[in-house]
Design a protein around this motif. Structure first.
Motif, PDB file in Angstrom:
ATOM      1  N   THR A 132      -1.967  37.213 -20.290  1.00 46.89           N
ATOM      2  CA  THR A 132      -3.039  37.197 -19.301  1.00 46.89           C
ATOM      3  C   THR A 132      -2.434  36.904 -17.939  1.00 46.89           C
ATOM      4  O   THR A 132      -1.333  36.350 -17.824  1.00 46.89           O
ATOM      5  N   SER A 133      -3.152  37.233 -16.907  1.00 49.45           N
ATOM      6  CA  SER A 133      -2.623  37.041 -15.552  1.00 49.45           C
ATOM      7  C   SER A 133      -2.315  35.577 -15.274  1.00 49.45           C
ATOM      8  O   SER A 133      -1.274  35.251 -14.689  1.00 49.45           O
ATOM      9  N   ALA A 134      -3.191  34.689 -15.673  1.00 47.82           N
ATOM     10  CA  ALA A 134      -2.959  33.261 -15.435  1.00 47.82           C
ATOM     11  C   ALA A 134      -1.732  32.776 -16.198  1.00 47.82           C
ATOM     12  O   ALA A 134      -0.921  31.993 -15.675  1.00 47.82           O
ATOM     13  N   GLU A 135      -1.562  33.257 -17.413  1.00 50.07           N
ATOM     14  CA  GLU A 135      -0.388  32.880 -18.207  1.00 50.07           C
ATOM     15  C   GLU A 135       0.893  33.410 -17.577  1.00 50.07           C
ATOM     16  O   GLU A 135       1.919  32.717 -17.565  1.00 50.07           O
ATOM     17  N   ILE A 136       0.828  34.609 -17.081  1.00 52.30           N
ATOM     18  CA  ILE A 136       1.992  35.200 -16.409  1.00 52.30           C
ATOM     19  C   ILE A 136       2.353  34.390 -15.171  1.00 52.30           C
ATOM     20  O   ILE A 136       3.529  34.091 -14.922  1.00 52.30           O
ATOM     21  N   ASN A 137       1.359  34.014 -14.388  1.00 50.61           N
ATOM     22  CA  ASN A 137       1.613  33.251 -13.173  1.00 50.61           C
ATOM     23  C   ASN A 137       2.259  31.905 -13.485  1.00 50.61           C
ATOM     24  O   ASN A 137       3.209  31.493 -12.803  1.00 50.61           O
ATOM     25  N   LEU A 138       1.754  31.244 -14.485  1.00 45.04           N
ATOM     26  CA  LEU A 138       2.335  29.973 -14.892  1.00 45.04           C
ATOM     27  C   LEU A 138       3.772  30.174 -15.378  1.00 45.04           C
ATOM     28  O   LEU A 138       4.681  29.417 -15.012  1.00 45.04           O
ATOM     29  N   ALA A 139       3.971  31.193 -16.195  1.00 40.93           N
ATOM     30  CA  ALA A 139       5.307  31.460 -16.731  1.00 40.93           C
ATOM     31  C   ALA A 139       6.295  31.747 -15.611  1.00 40.93           C
ATOM     32  O   ALA A 139       7.474  31.364 -15.678  1.00 40.93           O
ATOM     33  N   ALA A 140       5.834  32.416 -14.554  1.00 40.83           N
ATOM     34  CA  ALA A 140       6.716  32.737 -13.431  1.00 40.83           C
ATOM     35  C   ALA A 140       7.187  31.467 -12.729  1.00 40.83           C
ATOM     36  O   ALA A 140       8.354  31.352 -12.332  1.00 40.83           O
ATOM     37  N   ILE A 141       6.279  30.505 -12.562  1.00 50.23           N
ATOM     38  CA  ILE A 141       6.663  29.237 -11.949  1.00 50.23           C
ATOM     39  C   ILE A 141       7.603  28.473 -12.875  1.00 50.23           C
ATOM     40  O   ILE A 141       8.628  27.928 -12.438  1.00 50.23           O
ATOM     41  N   GLN A 142       7.267  28.444 -14.139  1.00 48.32           N
ATOM     42  CA  GLN A 142       8.115  27.735 -15.102  1.00 48.32           C
ATOM     43  C   GLN A 142       9.511  28.366 -15.177  1.00 48.32           C
ATOM     44  O   GLN A 142      10.499  27.685 -15.428  1.00 48.32           O
ATOM     45  N   ALA A 143       9.583  29.642 -14.954  1.00 50.56           N
ATOM     46  CA  ALA A 143      10.886  30.325 -14.991  1.00 50.56           C
ATOM     47  C   ALA A 143      11.751  29.957 -13.801  1.00 50.56           C
ATOM     48  O   ALA A 143      12.977  30.096 -13.857  1.00 50.56           O
ATOM     49  N   GLY A 144      11.119  29.493 -12.709  1.00 49.11           N
ATOM     50  CA  GLY A 144      11.889  29.088 -11.542  1.00 49.11           C
ATOM     51  C   GLY A 144      11.559  29.830 -10.264  1.00 49.11           C
ATOM     52  O   GLY A 144      12.199  29.615  -9.228  1.00 49.11           O
TER      53      GLY A 144
END
Length: 972
Positions: A309-321
């Motif tokens: 989902t878009s929200a999950e992707i956004n969070l994952a992007a921050i967590q990735a660095g």
């Protein structure tokens, strides 16, 4: 877990890098920067911090609803950054000011403008694509390009431009990078990226290296799917990552993480590299040591959006660095998810603070600590400047690449031996190309519905220029030949001497099976108007080729291929500033043109201005006559009147003098033995050319052929039908007895000489010079000058007897003659004496357009050299451009008019140098060249329309007033 650890260890080993040594976001006043950042960060709520992580799309071509939506996102969700998409610059500026006013912390404005603001905005400047720039060897030009793009961004309130693309395009089938890459060579790509970054960041605009870790060898588009790269770490290190390491060390301020699947970097094949901690944190920031702003590629792209989902992707992007989420979707849901992750300790507030701090430092770096609204005044002019045009021309000129030049076909020489055709292939226009080709000589556009017909039509030609024209609207347009075009190209090349000019990606040449029969190949990269014009100029040697191929075409033409070609000193066609003239000041000519036309000084005219071998103004005004149905075109030809003296007779006299067939000291009695016992026997060639031979100004020969009472032409002399006896064509349906030519020379021989010595302008000497030249070379004057000068000069719009060469509608009429020919004179020489000689006179009879007149004058200015050929010796031009009777107040040189000695005489504007030379003509023509300023000026009109009594153009001195305008336009 062990596998991931192993990958990280291997990455550390294989790259073994020291990392970025300098923080690119750190400003010179670092202490003040830290104070500003800290003061903002410590007063932010968690919601405000999260809002700083978003860069959402804003459009300047949408309605109030969209504007309200963006304002709401800024005020309610504290969105801290915008990326502007399609629209117009003025509306974007207005919206930028509006949105900045709504923001608590100034917004970082982003833009995707790889080749200029034109990538998204109407009415803005478009520079060439990276593939074109990759052909340029002079990296300082790329720095200038970056600087100009930075100035445009800064002027429009943009702080980060998502450029340059640093992907190395090793895959010709790459559907999304291609023309957006600088090429396939990692060193060339790296140097171009560094040069561009240096230029843009010098203007306070963040550059952005994309698409990390490398999108150049993909066969799919990450906008639509997740591309897969199956390369090992050694390959990635040596190719894809190579430019990133170098641009980071050079101070790149930001990087864009791409949506790719690379198993050697991220074992989860579903996880895009943009969301991979292994890639974004471990590789990019830790191993490569990148300290700048890390921004995702657009999170609405399918390469990322298909993951979750878009929200999950956004969070994952921050967590990735990643620091900044580009075009995130579902903002409210993302805010909640990030806050939830902080609660669950899968994300810390310190991690959020780390990115927010970098974003704020980037804002300070971009000058947002002293935010000022975008100024609307002169916005369009500032985004579309003359300096942009000058740079664009230099970029294109330096990119044009000659990859094959058998028999040195490029640059084209020996025009007198060439019969040239142009054949267009491709589905886009080649109009600017053929139009420019035709400025250099006769180039015929040849077309047929079928191949057999085309081959037949091309039989008479010994050079065929094939232009392959594909759409220039964007870099992703198809660049490929059709199967039909490939067959036609091979067949045309088999039968003809061919120059192929490719106005498309060089990859289009991969389809060509054999280049054996193609003598010359030019890669012009894009089908822009400017590329077409400059490539045509290159073909004819206005300047030499310098470009080098940025990609390989199989083993036929390797990357780096490119021949230098000769500069033949032919005219270049450009803008005034390229020749240090002011285009603004030259616009005054338009105002003067309005006066000329309004006051009916002439129904129409042409003006050409050149400087230093560059034509910077070629313009036609008005109409052929007071019937406004036919506008004057640049290709239309005018009756040059007395310009004939210096453009036809004089070059032949100079040639004869060089060949010792005529001496300047030679007397008429020696030149023409029939004058031995005349009162003109002792007149020298030098005196004739200086108008110092005491000859009468002119003789109205036609009067003696008319009834003295009715003034009608007598049947003994004229017929309305051509015959052996009445063979010389005076005008339409009017032929003169060929024997009358002898009478003309007898009238001249018997005419009284002026009793006093001194200057007196006279046509009569040129009748005599014509006779002498024709006797010496045993050819008619018109044939001789055409063969010796016009053909090789490419002056194919210059001729005597124009109706034999051009349709009547391309010939400007002169006078409504009611005293001799009793008709509108069109296509026949206006001068009565020249008409009675059948249209070919030493003093009159020549027709040309202004462009061709300028060529001849430029040849003179270049001391007898033009187009790779020496026509006359330098010392000859010096000898003839000299006053021999100045002590007797004779301003003339030999044939050439010179600036006035008497201030009351208006031969020139009084503003040109004493070295300058030229001539004027009765029909309203004028040309002048100045070696000191390098200026050539041509003015052609039919001011004798409707009658020769129309002297307002002459009395107003308008021709020399325009000369003054040109002189005043000199910048240095």
């Amino acid at each position: 877990m062990k596998k991931e650890l192993l990958i990280i260890v291997f990455i550390s080993f294989i790259f073994n890098l020291s990392g970025q040594s300098v923080d690119p976001l750190r400003t010179k006043d670092a202490e003040a920067q830290d104070i500003w950042v800290d003061s903002i960060l410590k007063n932010m709520s968690i919601d405000e911090k999260i809002g700083q992580l978003f860069m959402i799309q804003a459009y300047s071509n949408k309605d109030k609803k969209h504007e309200d939506y963006i304002t709401n996102m800024i005020q309610k969700y504290h969105v801290g950054n915008l990326i502007f998409m399609q629209g117009t610059p003025k509306k974007q500026a207005v919206l930028t000011n509006t949105f900045q006013d709504a923001a608590k912390v100034p917004l970082l404005i982003g833009f995707d403008g790889e080749w200029g603001l034109d990538m998204r905005l109407k009415d803005t400047y478009r520079f060439p694509w990276n593939m074109t720039l990759g052909a340029i060897k002079k990296d300082s030009l790329i720095t200038e390009f970056g600087k100009h793009l930075g100035m445009h961004c800064k002027r429009l309130g943009i702080h980060v431009n998502f450029a340059p693309v640093v992907d190395i395009n090793t895959n010709p089938e790459n559907p999304i990078i291609g023309n957006r890459s600088f090429g396939e060579d990692k060193e060339n790509v790296t140097q171009k990226a560094i040069a561009f970054t240096k230029g843009m960041q010098s203007q306070g605009v963040l550059a952005n290296a994309k698409h990390f870790p490398g999108h150049g060898d993909t066969a799919t588009d990450s906008h639509h799917t997740l591309p897969v790269l199956n390369f090992d770490l050694a390959r990635l290190d040596s190719v894809e990552l190579y430019p990133y390491k170098r641009v980071f060390d050079a101070g790149m301020a930001s990087v864009m993480t791409a949506h790719l699947s690379i198993a050697s970097l991220e074992p989860d094949s579903r996880l895009p590299t943009s969301l991979s901690k292994n890639v974004v944190t471990n590789l990019l920031q830790q191993k490569l040591g990148f300290l700048g702003l890390v921004i995702t590629d657009g999170l609405n792209m399918k390469g990322a959006a298909n993951y979750a989902t878009s929200a999950e992707i956004n969070l994952a992007a921050i967590q990735a660095g990643n620091d900044l989420l580009l075009i995130p979707q579902e903002i409210p849901a993302t805010v909640n998810m990030i806050k939830k992750a902080i609660e669950l300790k899968t994300l810390t507030e310190e991690r959020v603070n780390f990115s927010v701090r970098k974003i704020l430092r980037a804002k300070y770096w971009a000058g947002l600590n002293n935010y000022k609204p975008v100024v609307l005044e002169n916005l369009h002019e500032d985004l579309n400047s003359i300096q942009d045009e000058l740079l664009h021309r230099e970029l294109v000129k330096n990119s044009l690449t000659v990859i094959k030049n058998k028999n040195y076909n490029i640059s084209v020489t020996n025009l007198e031996e060439r019969k040239i055709a142009y054949v267009k292939l491709g589905d886009d226009s080649g109009y600017s190309f053929i139009e420019m080709l035709q400025k250099y000589g006769q180039v015929d556009q040849v077309y047929s519905e079928n191949l057999d017909g085309l081959i037949k039509k091309l039989k008479p030609y010994n050079l065929v220029i094939v232009g392959f024209h594909k759409s220039n609207s964007n870099p992703w347009k198809s660049y490929k030949f059709t199967n039909k075009e490939l067959v036609w190209l091979q067949e045309i090349s088999r039968e003809n001497n061919v120059i192929l000019d490719v106005f498309a990606s060089p990859y289009s040449l991969l389809q060509v099976k054999s280049f054996t029969n193609i003598e010359g190949i030019i890669v012009s990269y894009q089908n822009s108007k400017l590329a077409q014009e400059l490539s045509a100029q290159l073909i004819f040697g206005a300047f030499g080729a310098k470009g080098k191929l940025p990609v390989s075409i199989k083993n036929d033409f390797l990357e780096g291929s490119g021949f230098f070609t000769s500069n033949l000193s032919r005219f270049e066609y450009t803008i005034p500033e390229a020749a240090q003239l002011s285009s603004i000041k030259l616009k005054k000519i338009d105002s003067l043109a309005t006066i000329i036309l309004k006051e009916k000084m002439a129904p129409g005219f042409q003006v050409v201005v050149a400087r230093h071998g560059k034509i910077v103004l070629e313009k036609s005004y008005g109409h052929h006559t007071d019937d406004t149905s036919r506008k004057v075109k640049n290709s239309d030809v005018y009756d040059l009147a007395s310009l004939t003296k210096i453009l036809a007779s004089l070059p032949l006299v100079m040639k004869a003098e060089e060949e010792k067939k005529i001496s300047l000291n030679e007397k008429l009695q020696d030149l023409l033995p029939g004058f031995k016992n005349s009162n003109k026997a002792a007149v020298s060639v030098r005196e004739i050319l200086s108008h110092y031979g005491r000859l009468k100004a002119w003789i109205p020969f036609y009067v003696a052929t008319q009834d003295s009472i009715t003034h009608k032409n007598l049947p003994a002399f004229y017929s309305n039908k051509q015959s052996e006896r009445f063979s010389l064509n005076v005008a339409k349906n009017l032929y003169i007895n060929k024997s009358y030519k002898d009478s003309i020379y007898k009238y001249i021989k018997d005419a009284d000489q002026r009793t006093t010595a001194g200057y007196k302008y006279s046509d009569l000497g040129y009748y005599l010079l014509q006779e002498a030249i024709e006797n010496e070379y045993q050819k008619p004057l018109n044939t001789l000058v055409d063969e010796e000068f016009y053909q090789s000069l490419g002056a194919n719009r210059t001729t005597y007897l124009p109706l034999q060469k051009f349709p009547a509608e391309e010939i400007i009429p002169t006078e409504k003659d009611n005293y001799y020919r009793n008709q509108l004179v069109q296509g026949y020489v206006h001068d009565m004496g020249a008409a009675m000689l059948g249209g070919v006179g030493g003093h009159a009879g020549l027709f040309a357009n202004a462009n061709d007149v300028a060529k001849i004058m430029q040849m003179y200015l270049q001391k007898g050299y033009y187009g790779g050929k020496r026509y006359l010796k330098t010392e000859t031009l010096d000898k003839f451009n000299h006053r021999y009777f100045s002590d007797m107040q004779v301003r003339r040189g030999l044939g050439f008019d010179k600036p006035q000695l008497n201030p009351k005489v208006k031969a020139t504007c009084g503003c040109v140098s004493d070295e300058s030379f030229g001539h004027s003509g009765f029909t309203g023509t004028y040309t002048w060249a100045d070696p000191q300023s390098g200026i050539v000026y041509v003015f052609l009109s039919n001011r004798v329309y409707p009658t020769a009594a129309n002297r307002s153009l002459v009395n107003s001195n308008m021709r020399t007033i325009i000369q003054q305008v040109i002189q005043d336009a000199i910048i240095n």
